[in-house]
Write a protein that holds these residues in place. Sequence first.
Motif, PDB file in Angstrom:
ATOM      1  N   LEU A 185       7.267  -8.059   2.869  1.00 34.09           N
ATOM      2  CA  LEU A 185       7.855  -6.726   2.985  1.00 34.09           C
ATOM      3  C   LEU A 185       7.225  -5.927   4.116  1.00 34.09           C
ATOM      4  N   VAL A 186       5.940  -6.115   4.367  1.00 35.38           N
ATOM      5  CA  VAL A 186       5.292  -5.427   5.491  1.00 35.38           C
ATOM      6  C   VAL A 186       6.033  -5.742   6.789  1.00 35.38           C
ATOM      7  N   SER A 187       6.394  -7.021   6.961  1.00 40.10           N
ATOM      8  CA  SER A 187       7.125  -7.436   8.155  1.00 40.10           C
ATOM      9  C   SER A 187       8.564  -6.950   8.128  1.00 40.10           C
ATOM     10  N   ARG A 188       9.243  -7.118   6.985  1.00 37.33           N
ATOM     11  CA  ARG A 188      10.661  -6.774   6.895  1.00 37.33           C
ATOM     12  C   ARG A 188      10.907  -5.286   7.079  1.00 37.33           C
ATOM     13  N   LEU A 189      10.086  -4.444   6.459  1.00 33.55           N
ATOM     14  CA  LEU A 189      10.302  -3.004   6.554  1.00 33.55           C
ATOM     15  C   LEU A 189      10.092  -2.500   7.969  1.00 33.55           C
ATOM     16  N   GLN A 190       9.108  -3.073   8.675  1.00 36.03           N
ATOM     17  CA  GLN A 190       8.903  -2.677  10.068  1.00 36.03           C
ATOM     18  C   GLN A 190      10.103  -3.059  10.923  1.00 36.03           C
ATOM     19  N   THR A 191      10.641  -4.258  10.664  1.00 36.56           N
ATOM     20  CA  THR A 191      11.783  -4.728  11.441  1.00 36.56           C
ATOM     21  C   THR A 191      13.053  -3.954  11.096  1.00 36.56           C
ATOM     22  N   GLU A 192      13.304  -3.788   9.797  1.00 36.09           N
ATOM     23  CA  GLU A 192      14.562  -3.196   9.351  1.00 36.09           C
ATOM     24  C   GLU A 192      14.685  -1.731   9.729  1.00 36.09           C
ATOM     25  N   TYR A 193      13.585  -1.008   9.693  1.00 33.68           N
ATOM     26  CA  TYR A 193      13.642   0.436   9.936  1.00 33.68           C
ATOM     27  C   TYR A 193      12.984   0.844  11.256  1.00 33.68           C
ATOM     28  N   SER A 194      12.616  -0.152  12.079  1.00 35.56           N
ATOM     29  CA  SER A 194      12.062   0.107  13.414  1.00 35.56           C
ATOM     30  C   SER A 194      10.919   1.121  13.367  1.00 35.56           C
ATOM     31  N   ILE A 195      10.009   0.914  12.425  1.00 31.75           N
ATOM     32  CA  ILE A 195       8.863   1.799  12.321  1.00 31.75           C
ATOM     33  C   ILE A 195       7.609   1.034  12.723  1.00 31.75           C
ATOM     34  N   SER A 196       6.630   1.756  13.205  1.00 30.68           N
ATOM     35  CA  SER A 196       5.394   1.129  13.644  1.00 30.68           C
ATOM     36  C   SER A 196       4.567   0.712  12.436  1.00 30.68           C
ATOM     37  N   SER A 197       3.615  -0.176  12.681  1.00 23.49           N
ATOM     38  CA  SER A 197       2.726  -0.616  11.607  1.00 23.49           C
ATOM     39  C   SER A 197       1.919   0.563  11.059  1.00 23.49           C
ATOM     40  N   ASN A 198       1.464   1.462  11.943  1.00 24.55           N
ATOM     41  CA  ASN A 198       0.698   2.619  11.487  1.00 24.55           C
ATOM     42  C   ASN A 198       1.561   3.595  10.693  1.00 24.55           C
ATOM     43  N   GLU A 199       2.834   3.720  11.075  1.00 19.82           N
ATOM     44  CA  GLU A 199       3.717   4.625  10.348  1.00 19.82           C
ATOM     45  C   GLU A 199       3.978   4.100   8.939  1.00 19.82           C
ATOM     46  N   LEU A 200       4.213   2.789   8.823  1.00 20.92           N
ATOM     47  CA  LEU A 200       4.416   2.202   7.500  1.00 20.92           C
ATOM     48  C   LEU A 200       3.160   2.344   6.660  1.00 20.92           C
ATOM     49  N   LEU A 201       2.015   2.101   7.261  1.00 23.73           N
ATOM     50  CA  LEU A 201       0.751   2.229   6.539  1.00 23.73           C
ATOM     51  C   LEU A 201       0.521   3.683   6.112  1.00 23.73           C
ATOM     52  N   GLY A 202       0.867   4.624   6.989  1.00 21.36           N
ATOM     53  CA  GLY A 202       0.710   6.034   6.656  1.00 21.36           C
ATOM     54  C   GLY A 202       1.600   6.472   5.513  1.00 21.36           C
ATOM     55  N   LYS A 203       2.796   5.864   5.397  1.00 24.84           N
ATOM     56  CA  LYS A 203       3.709   6.203   4.307  1.00 24.84           C
ATOM     57  C   LYS A 203       3.253   5.606   2.976  1.00 24.84           C
ATOM     58  N   THR A 204       2.682   4.398   3.018  1.00 24.07           N
ATOM     59  CA  THR A 204       2.341   3.691   1.778  1.00 24.07           C
ATOM     60  C   THR A 204       0.925   3.983   1.285  1.00 24.07           C
ATOM     61  N   ALA A 205      -0.004   4.300   2.181  1.00 20.55           N
ATOM     62  CA  ALA A 205      -1.407   4.467   1.785  1.00 20.55           C
ATOM     63  C   ALA A 205      -1.622   5.563   0.737  1.00 20.55           C
ATOM     64  N   PRO A 206      -0.990   6.752   0.863  1.00 18.99           N
ATOM     65  CA  PRO A 206      -1.229   7.782  -0.164  1.00 18.99           C
ATOM     66  C   PRO A 206      -0.802   7.340  -1.560  1.00 18.99           C
ATOM     67  N   LEU A 207       0.344   6.682  -1.667  1.00 18.85           N
ATOM     68  CA  LEU A 207       0.818   6.230  -2.973  1.00 18.85           C
ATOM     69  C   LEU A 207      -0.044   5.096  -3.507  1.00 18.85           C
ATOM     70  N   MET A 208      -0.514   4.214  -2.602  1.00 11.79           N
ATOM     71  CA  MET A 208      -1.419   3.141  -3.022  1.00 11.79           C
ATOM     72  C   MET A 208      -2.732   3.723  -3.531  1.00 11.79           C
ATOM     73  N   ALA A 209      -3.255   4.732  -2.827  1.00 11.89           N
ATOM     74  CA  ALA A 209      -4.498   5.373  -3.262  1.00 11.89           C
ATOM     75  C   ALA A 209      -4.314   6.023  -4.633  1.00 11.89           C
ATOM     76  N   LEU A 210      -3.183   6.703  -4.825  1.00 15.10           N
ATOM     77  CA  LEU A 210      -2.913   7.362  -6.101  1.00 15.10           C
ATOM     78  C   LEU A 210      -2.848   6.359  -7.240  1.00 15.10           C
ATOM     79  N   SER A 211      -2.125   5.260  -7.040  1.00 13.27           N
ATOM     80  CA  SER A 211      -1.976   4.268  -8.111  1.00 13.27           C
ATOM     81  C   SER A 211      -3.295   3.564  -8.407  1.00 13.27           C
ATOM     82  N   MET A 212      -4.039   3.200  -7.357  1.00 17.18           N
ATOM     83  CA  MET A 212      -5.297   2.484  -7.566  1.00 17.18           C
ATOM     84  C   MET A 212      -6.368   3.373  -8.193  1.00 17.18           C
ATOM     85  N   LEU A 213      -6.429   4.642  -7.783  1.00 18.35           N
ATOM     86  CA  LEU A 213      -7.449   5.530  -8.341  1.00 18.35           C
ATOM     87  C   LEU A 213      -7.080   6.030  -9.734  1.00 18.35           C
TER      88      LEU A 213
END
Length: 343
Positions: free
Chosen positions: A197-225
């Motif tokens: 999905l990391v690869s597919r979402l970047q390709t499908e929505y033409s977003i940078s790796s940092n942009e995808l990481l920036g969108k997912t990191a807050p929710l990942m932090a919330l769920s893990m903490l």
Amino acid sequence: MAPAATSGSSLSVGDAMKWLSNFVSSVAIVMVNKQLMGASGLAFQYATTLCGLHFLCTMSVRFCKPGGGRGGGRGTSGGGGNAGGGGGNASDNKSALPREKLFAFVGIASTSIISLNLSLMLNHVGFYQLAKLLQIPAVCLIEMAFLGRKVSWRMARAIALVMFGVGIATLQETSMNFWGTVVAVVAVLSTSAQQILVSRLQTEYSISSNELLGKTAPLMALSMLTVGPFLDQLLTGSFITEYYWTGESIAFLAASCLLAIWVNISQYMCIGTFSALSFQVIGHVKTVFIFFFGWLLFSIPVTWNNIFGGMIAILGISYYSHVANAEKERERLAANRGASVGA
């Protein structure tokens, strides 16, 4: 012809730097975490909570505005400099990642981390290592089943050689149990799906790796903490508030979190540029060097199996890289011939 060669050469250097960045950061964080979490080190055994802290720090990429668009080299020019901006054109609309896909990704990624930690608790270390090794064929099968990917016999032989070498180097005496196996299967499938999905979402929505990481990191932090401290209590028998902090443990925790930012950025960049399969296969070279640095820094014994298996794995990874580059070149030439005929 010369310009094309130059372009290919510069791309190769750029690709090598991405792999080198991921390699150095991944090996470094393993060495830091060995000291931070090891029983003979600082005994900070709260692995899931640590992952949450890693993603909490990784949220800092939201404040970065990369000019290069998508992390991968496969995207169109439309996803270039506007990926991190707010220009309001068609490219920006395409880069708006749907909320349901964002939540699905976070759910799969969280399941991956939690199930990996549970698998380590429920299974013998040898079976845990085997399950991690099975992520390579799992990525292949998922991509073949859902994305129509074809894997040539040469590619399959290279993958088998890598798995054989890593298996010799890492696998120990192993045993299985029902619930441990179930959790291991969930871990393999969710980790493989997350990387795809990391690869597919970047390709499908033409977003940078940092942009995808920036969108997912807050929710990942919330769920893990949210889940992490309680899961860690189940795994270790103590709550994180019971840990005795020292200046050294705080320093190593800070180093781990800073390295995690580097690891996450380089991982999303590598998967976006290449593929989840290539990341899995070539990434196993890190396993080989972790043995070496473990011996060098922590006097962890290295066996002949580690050495022999590591040499086979490196040979397999070299062969895989050669096959992958040859197949990419054939695809490029075939596309150029098709464009010439169409013209």
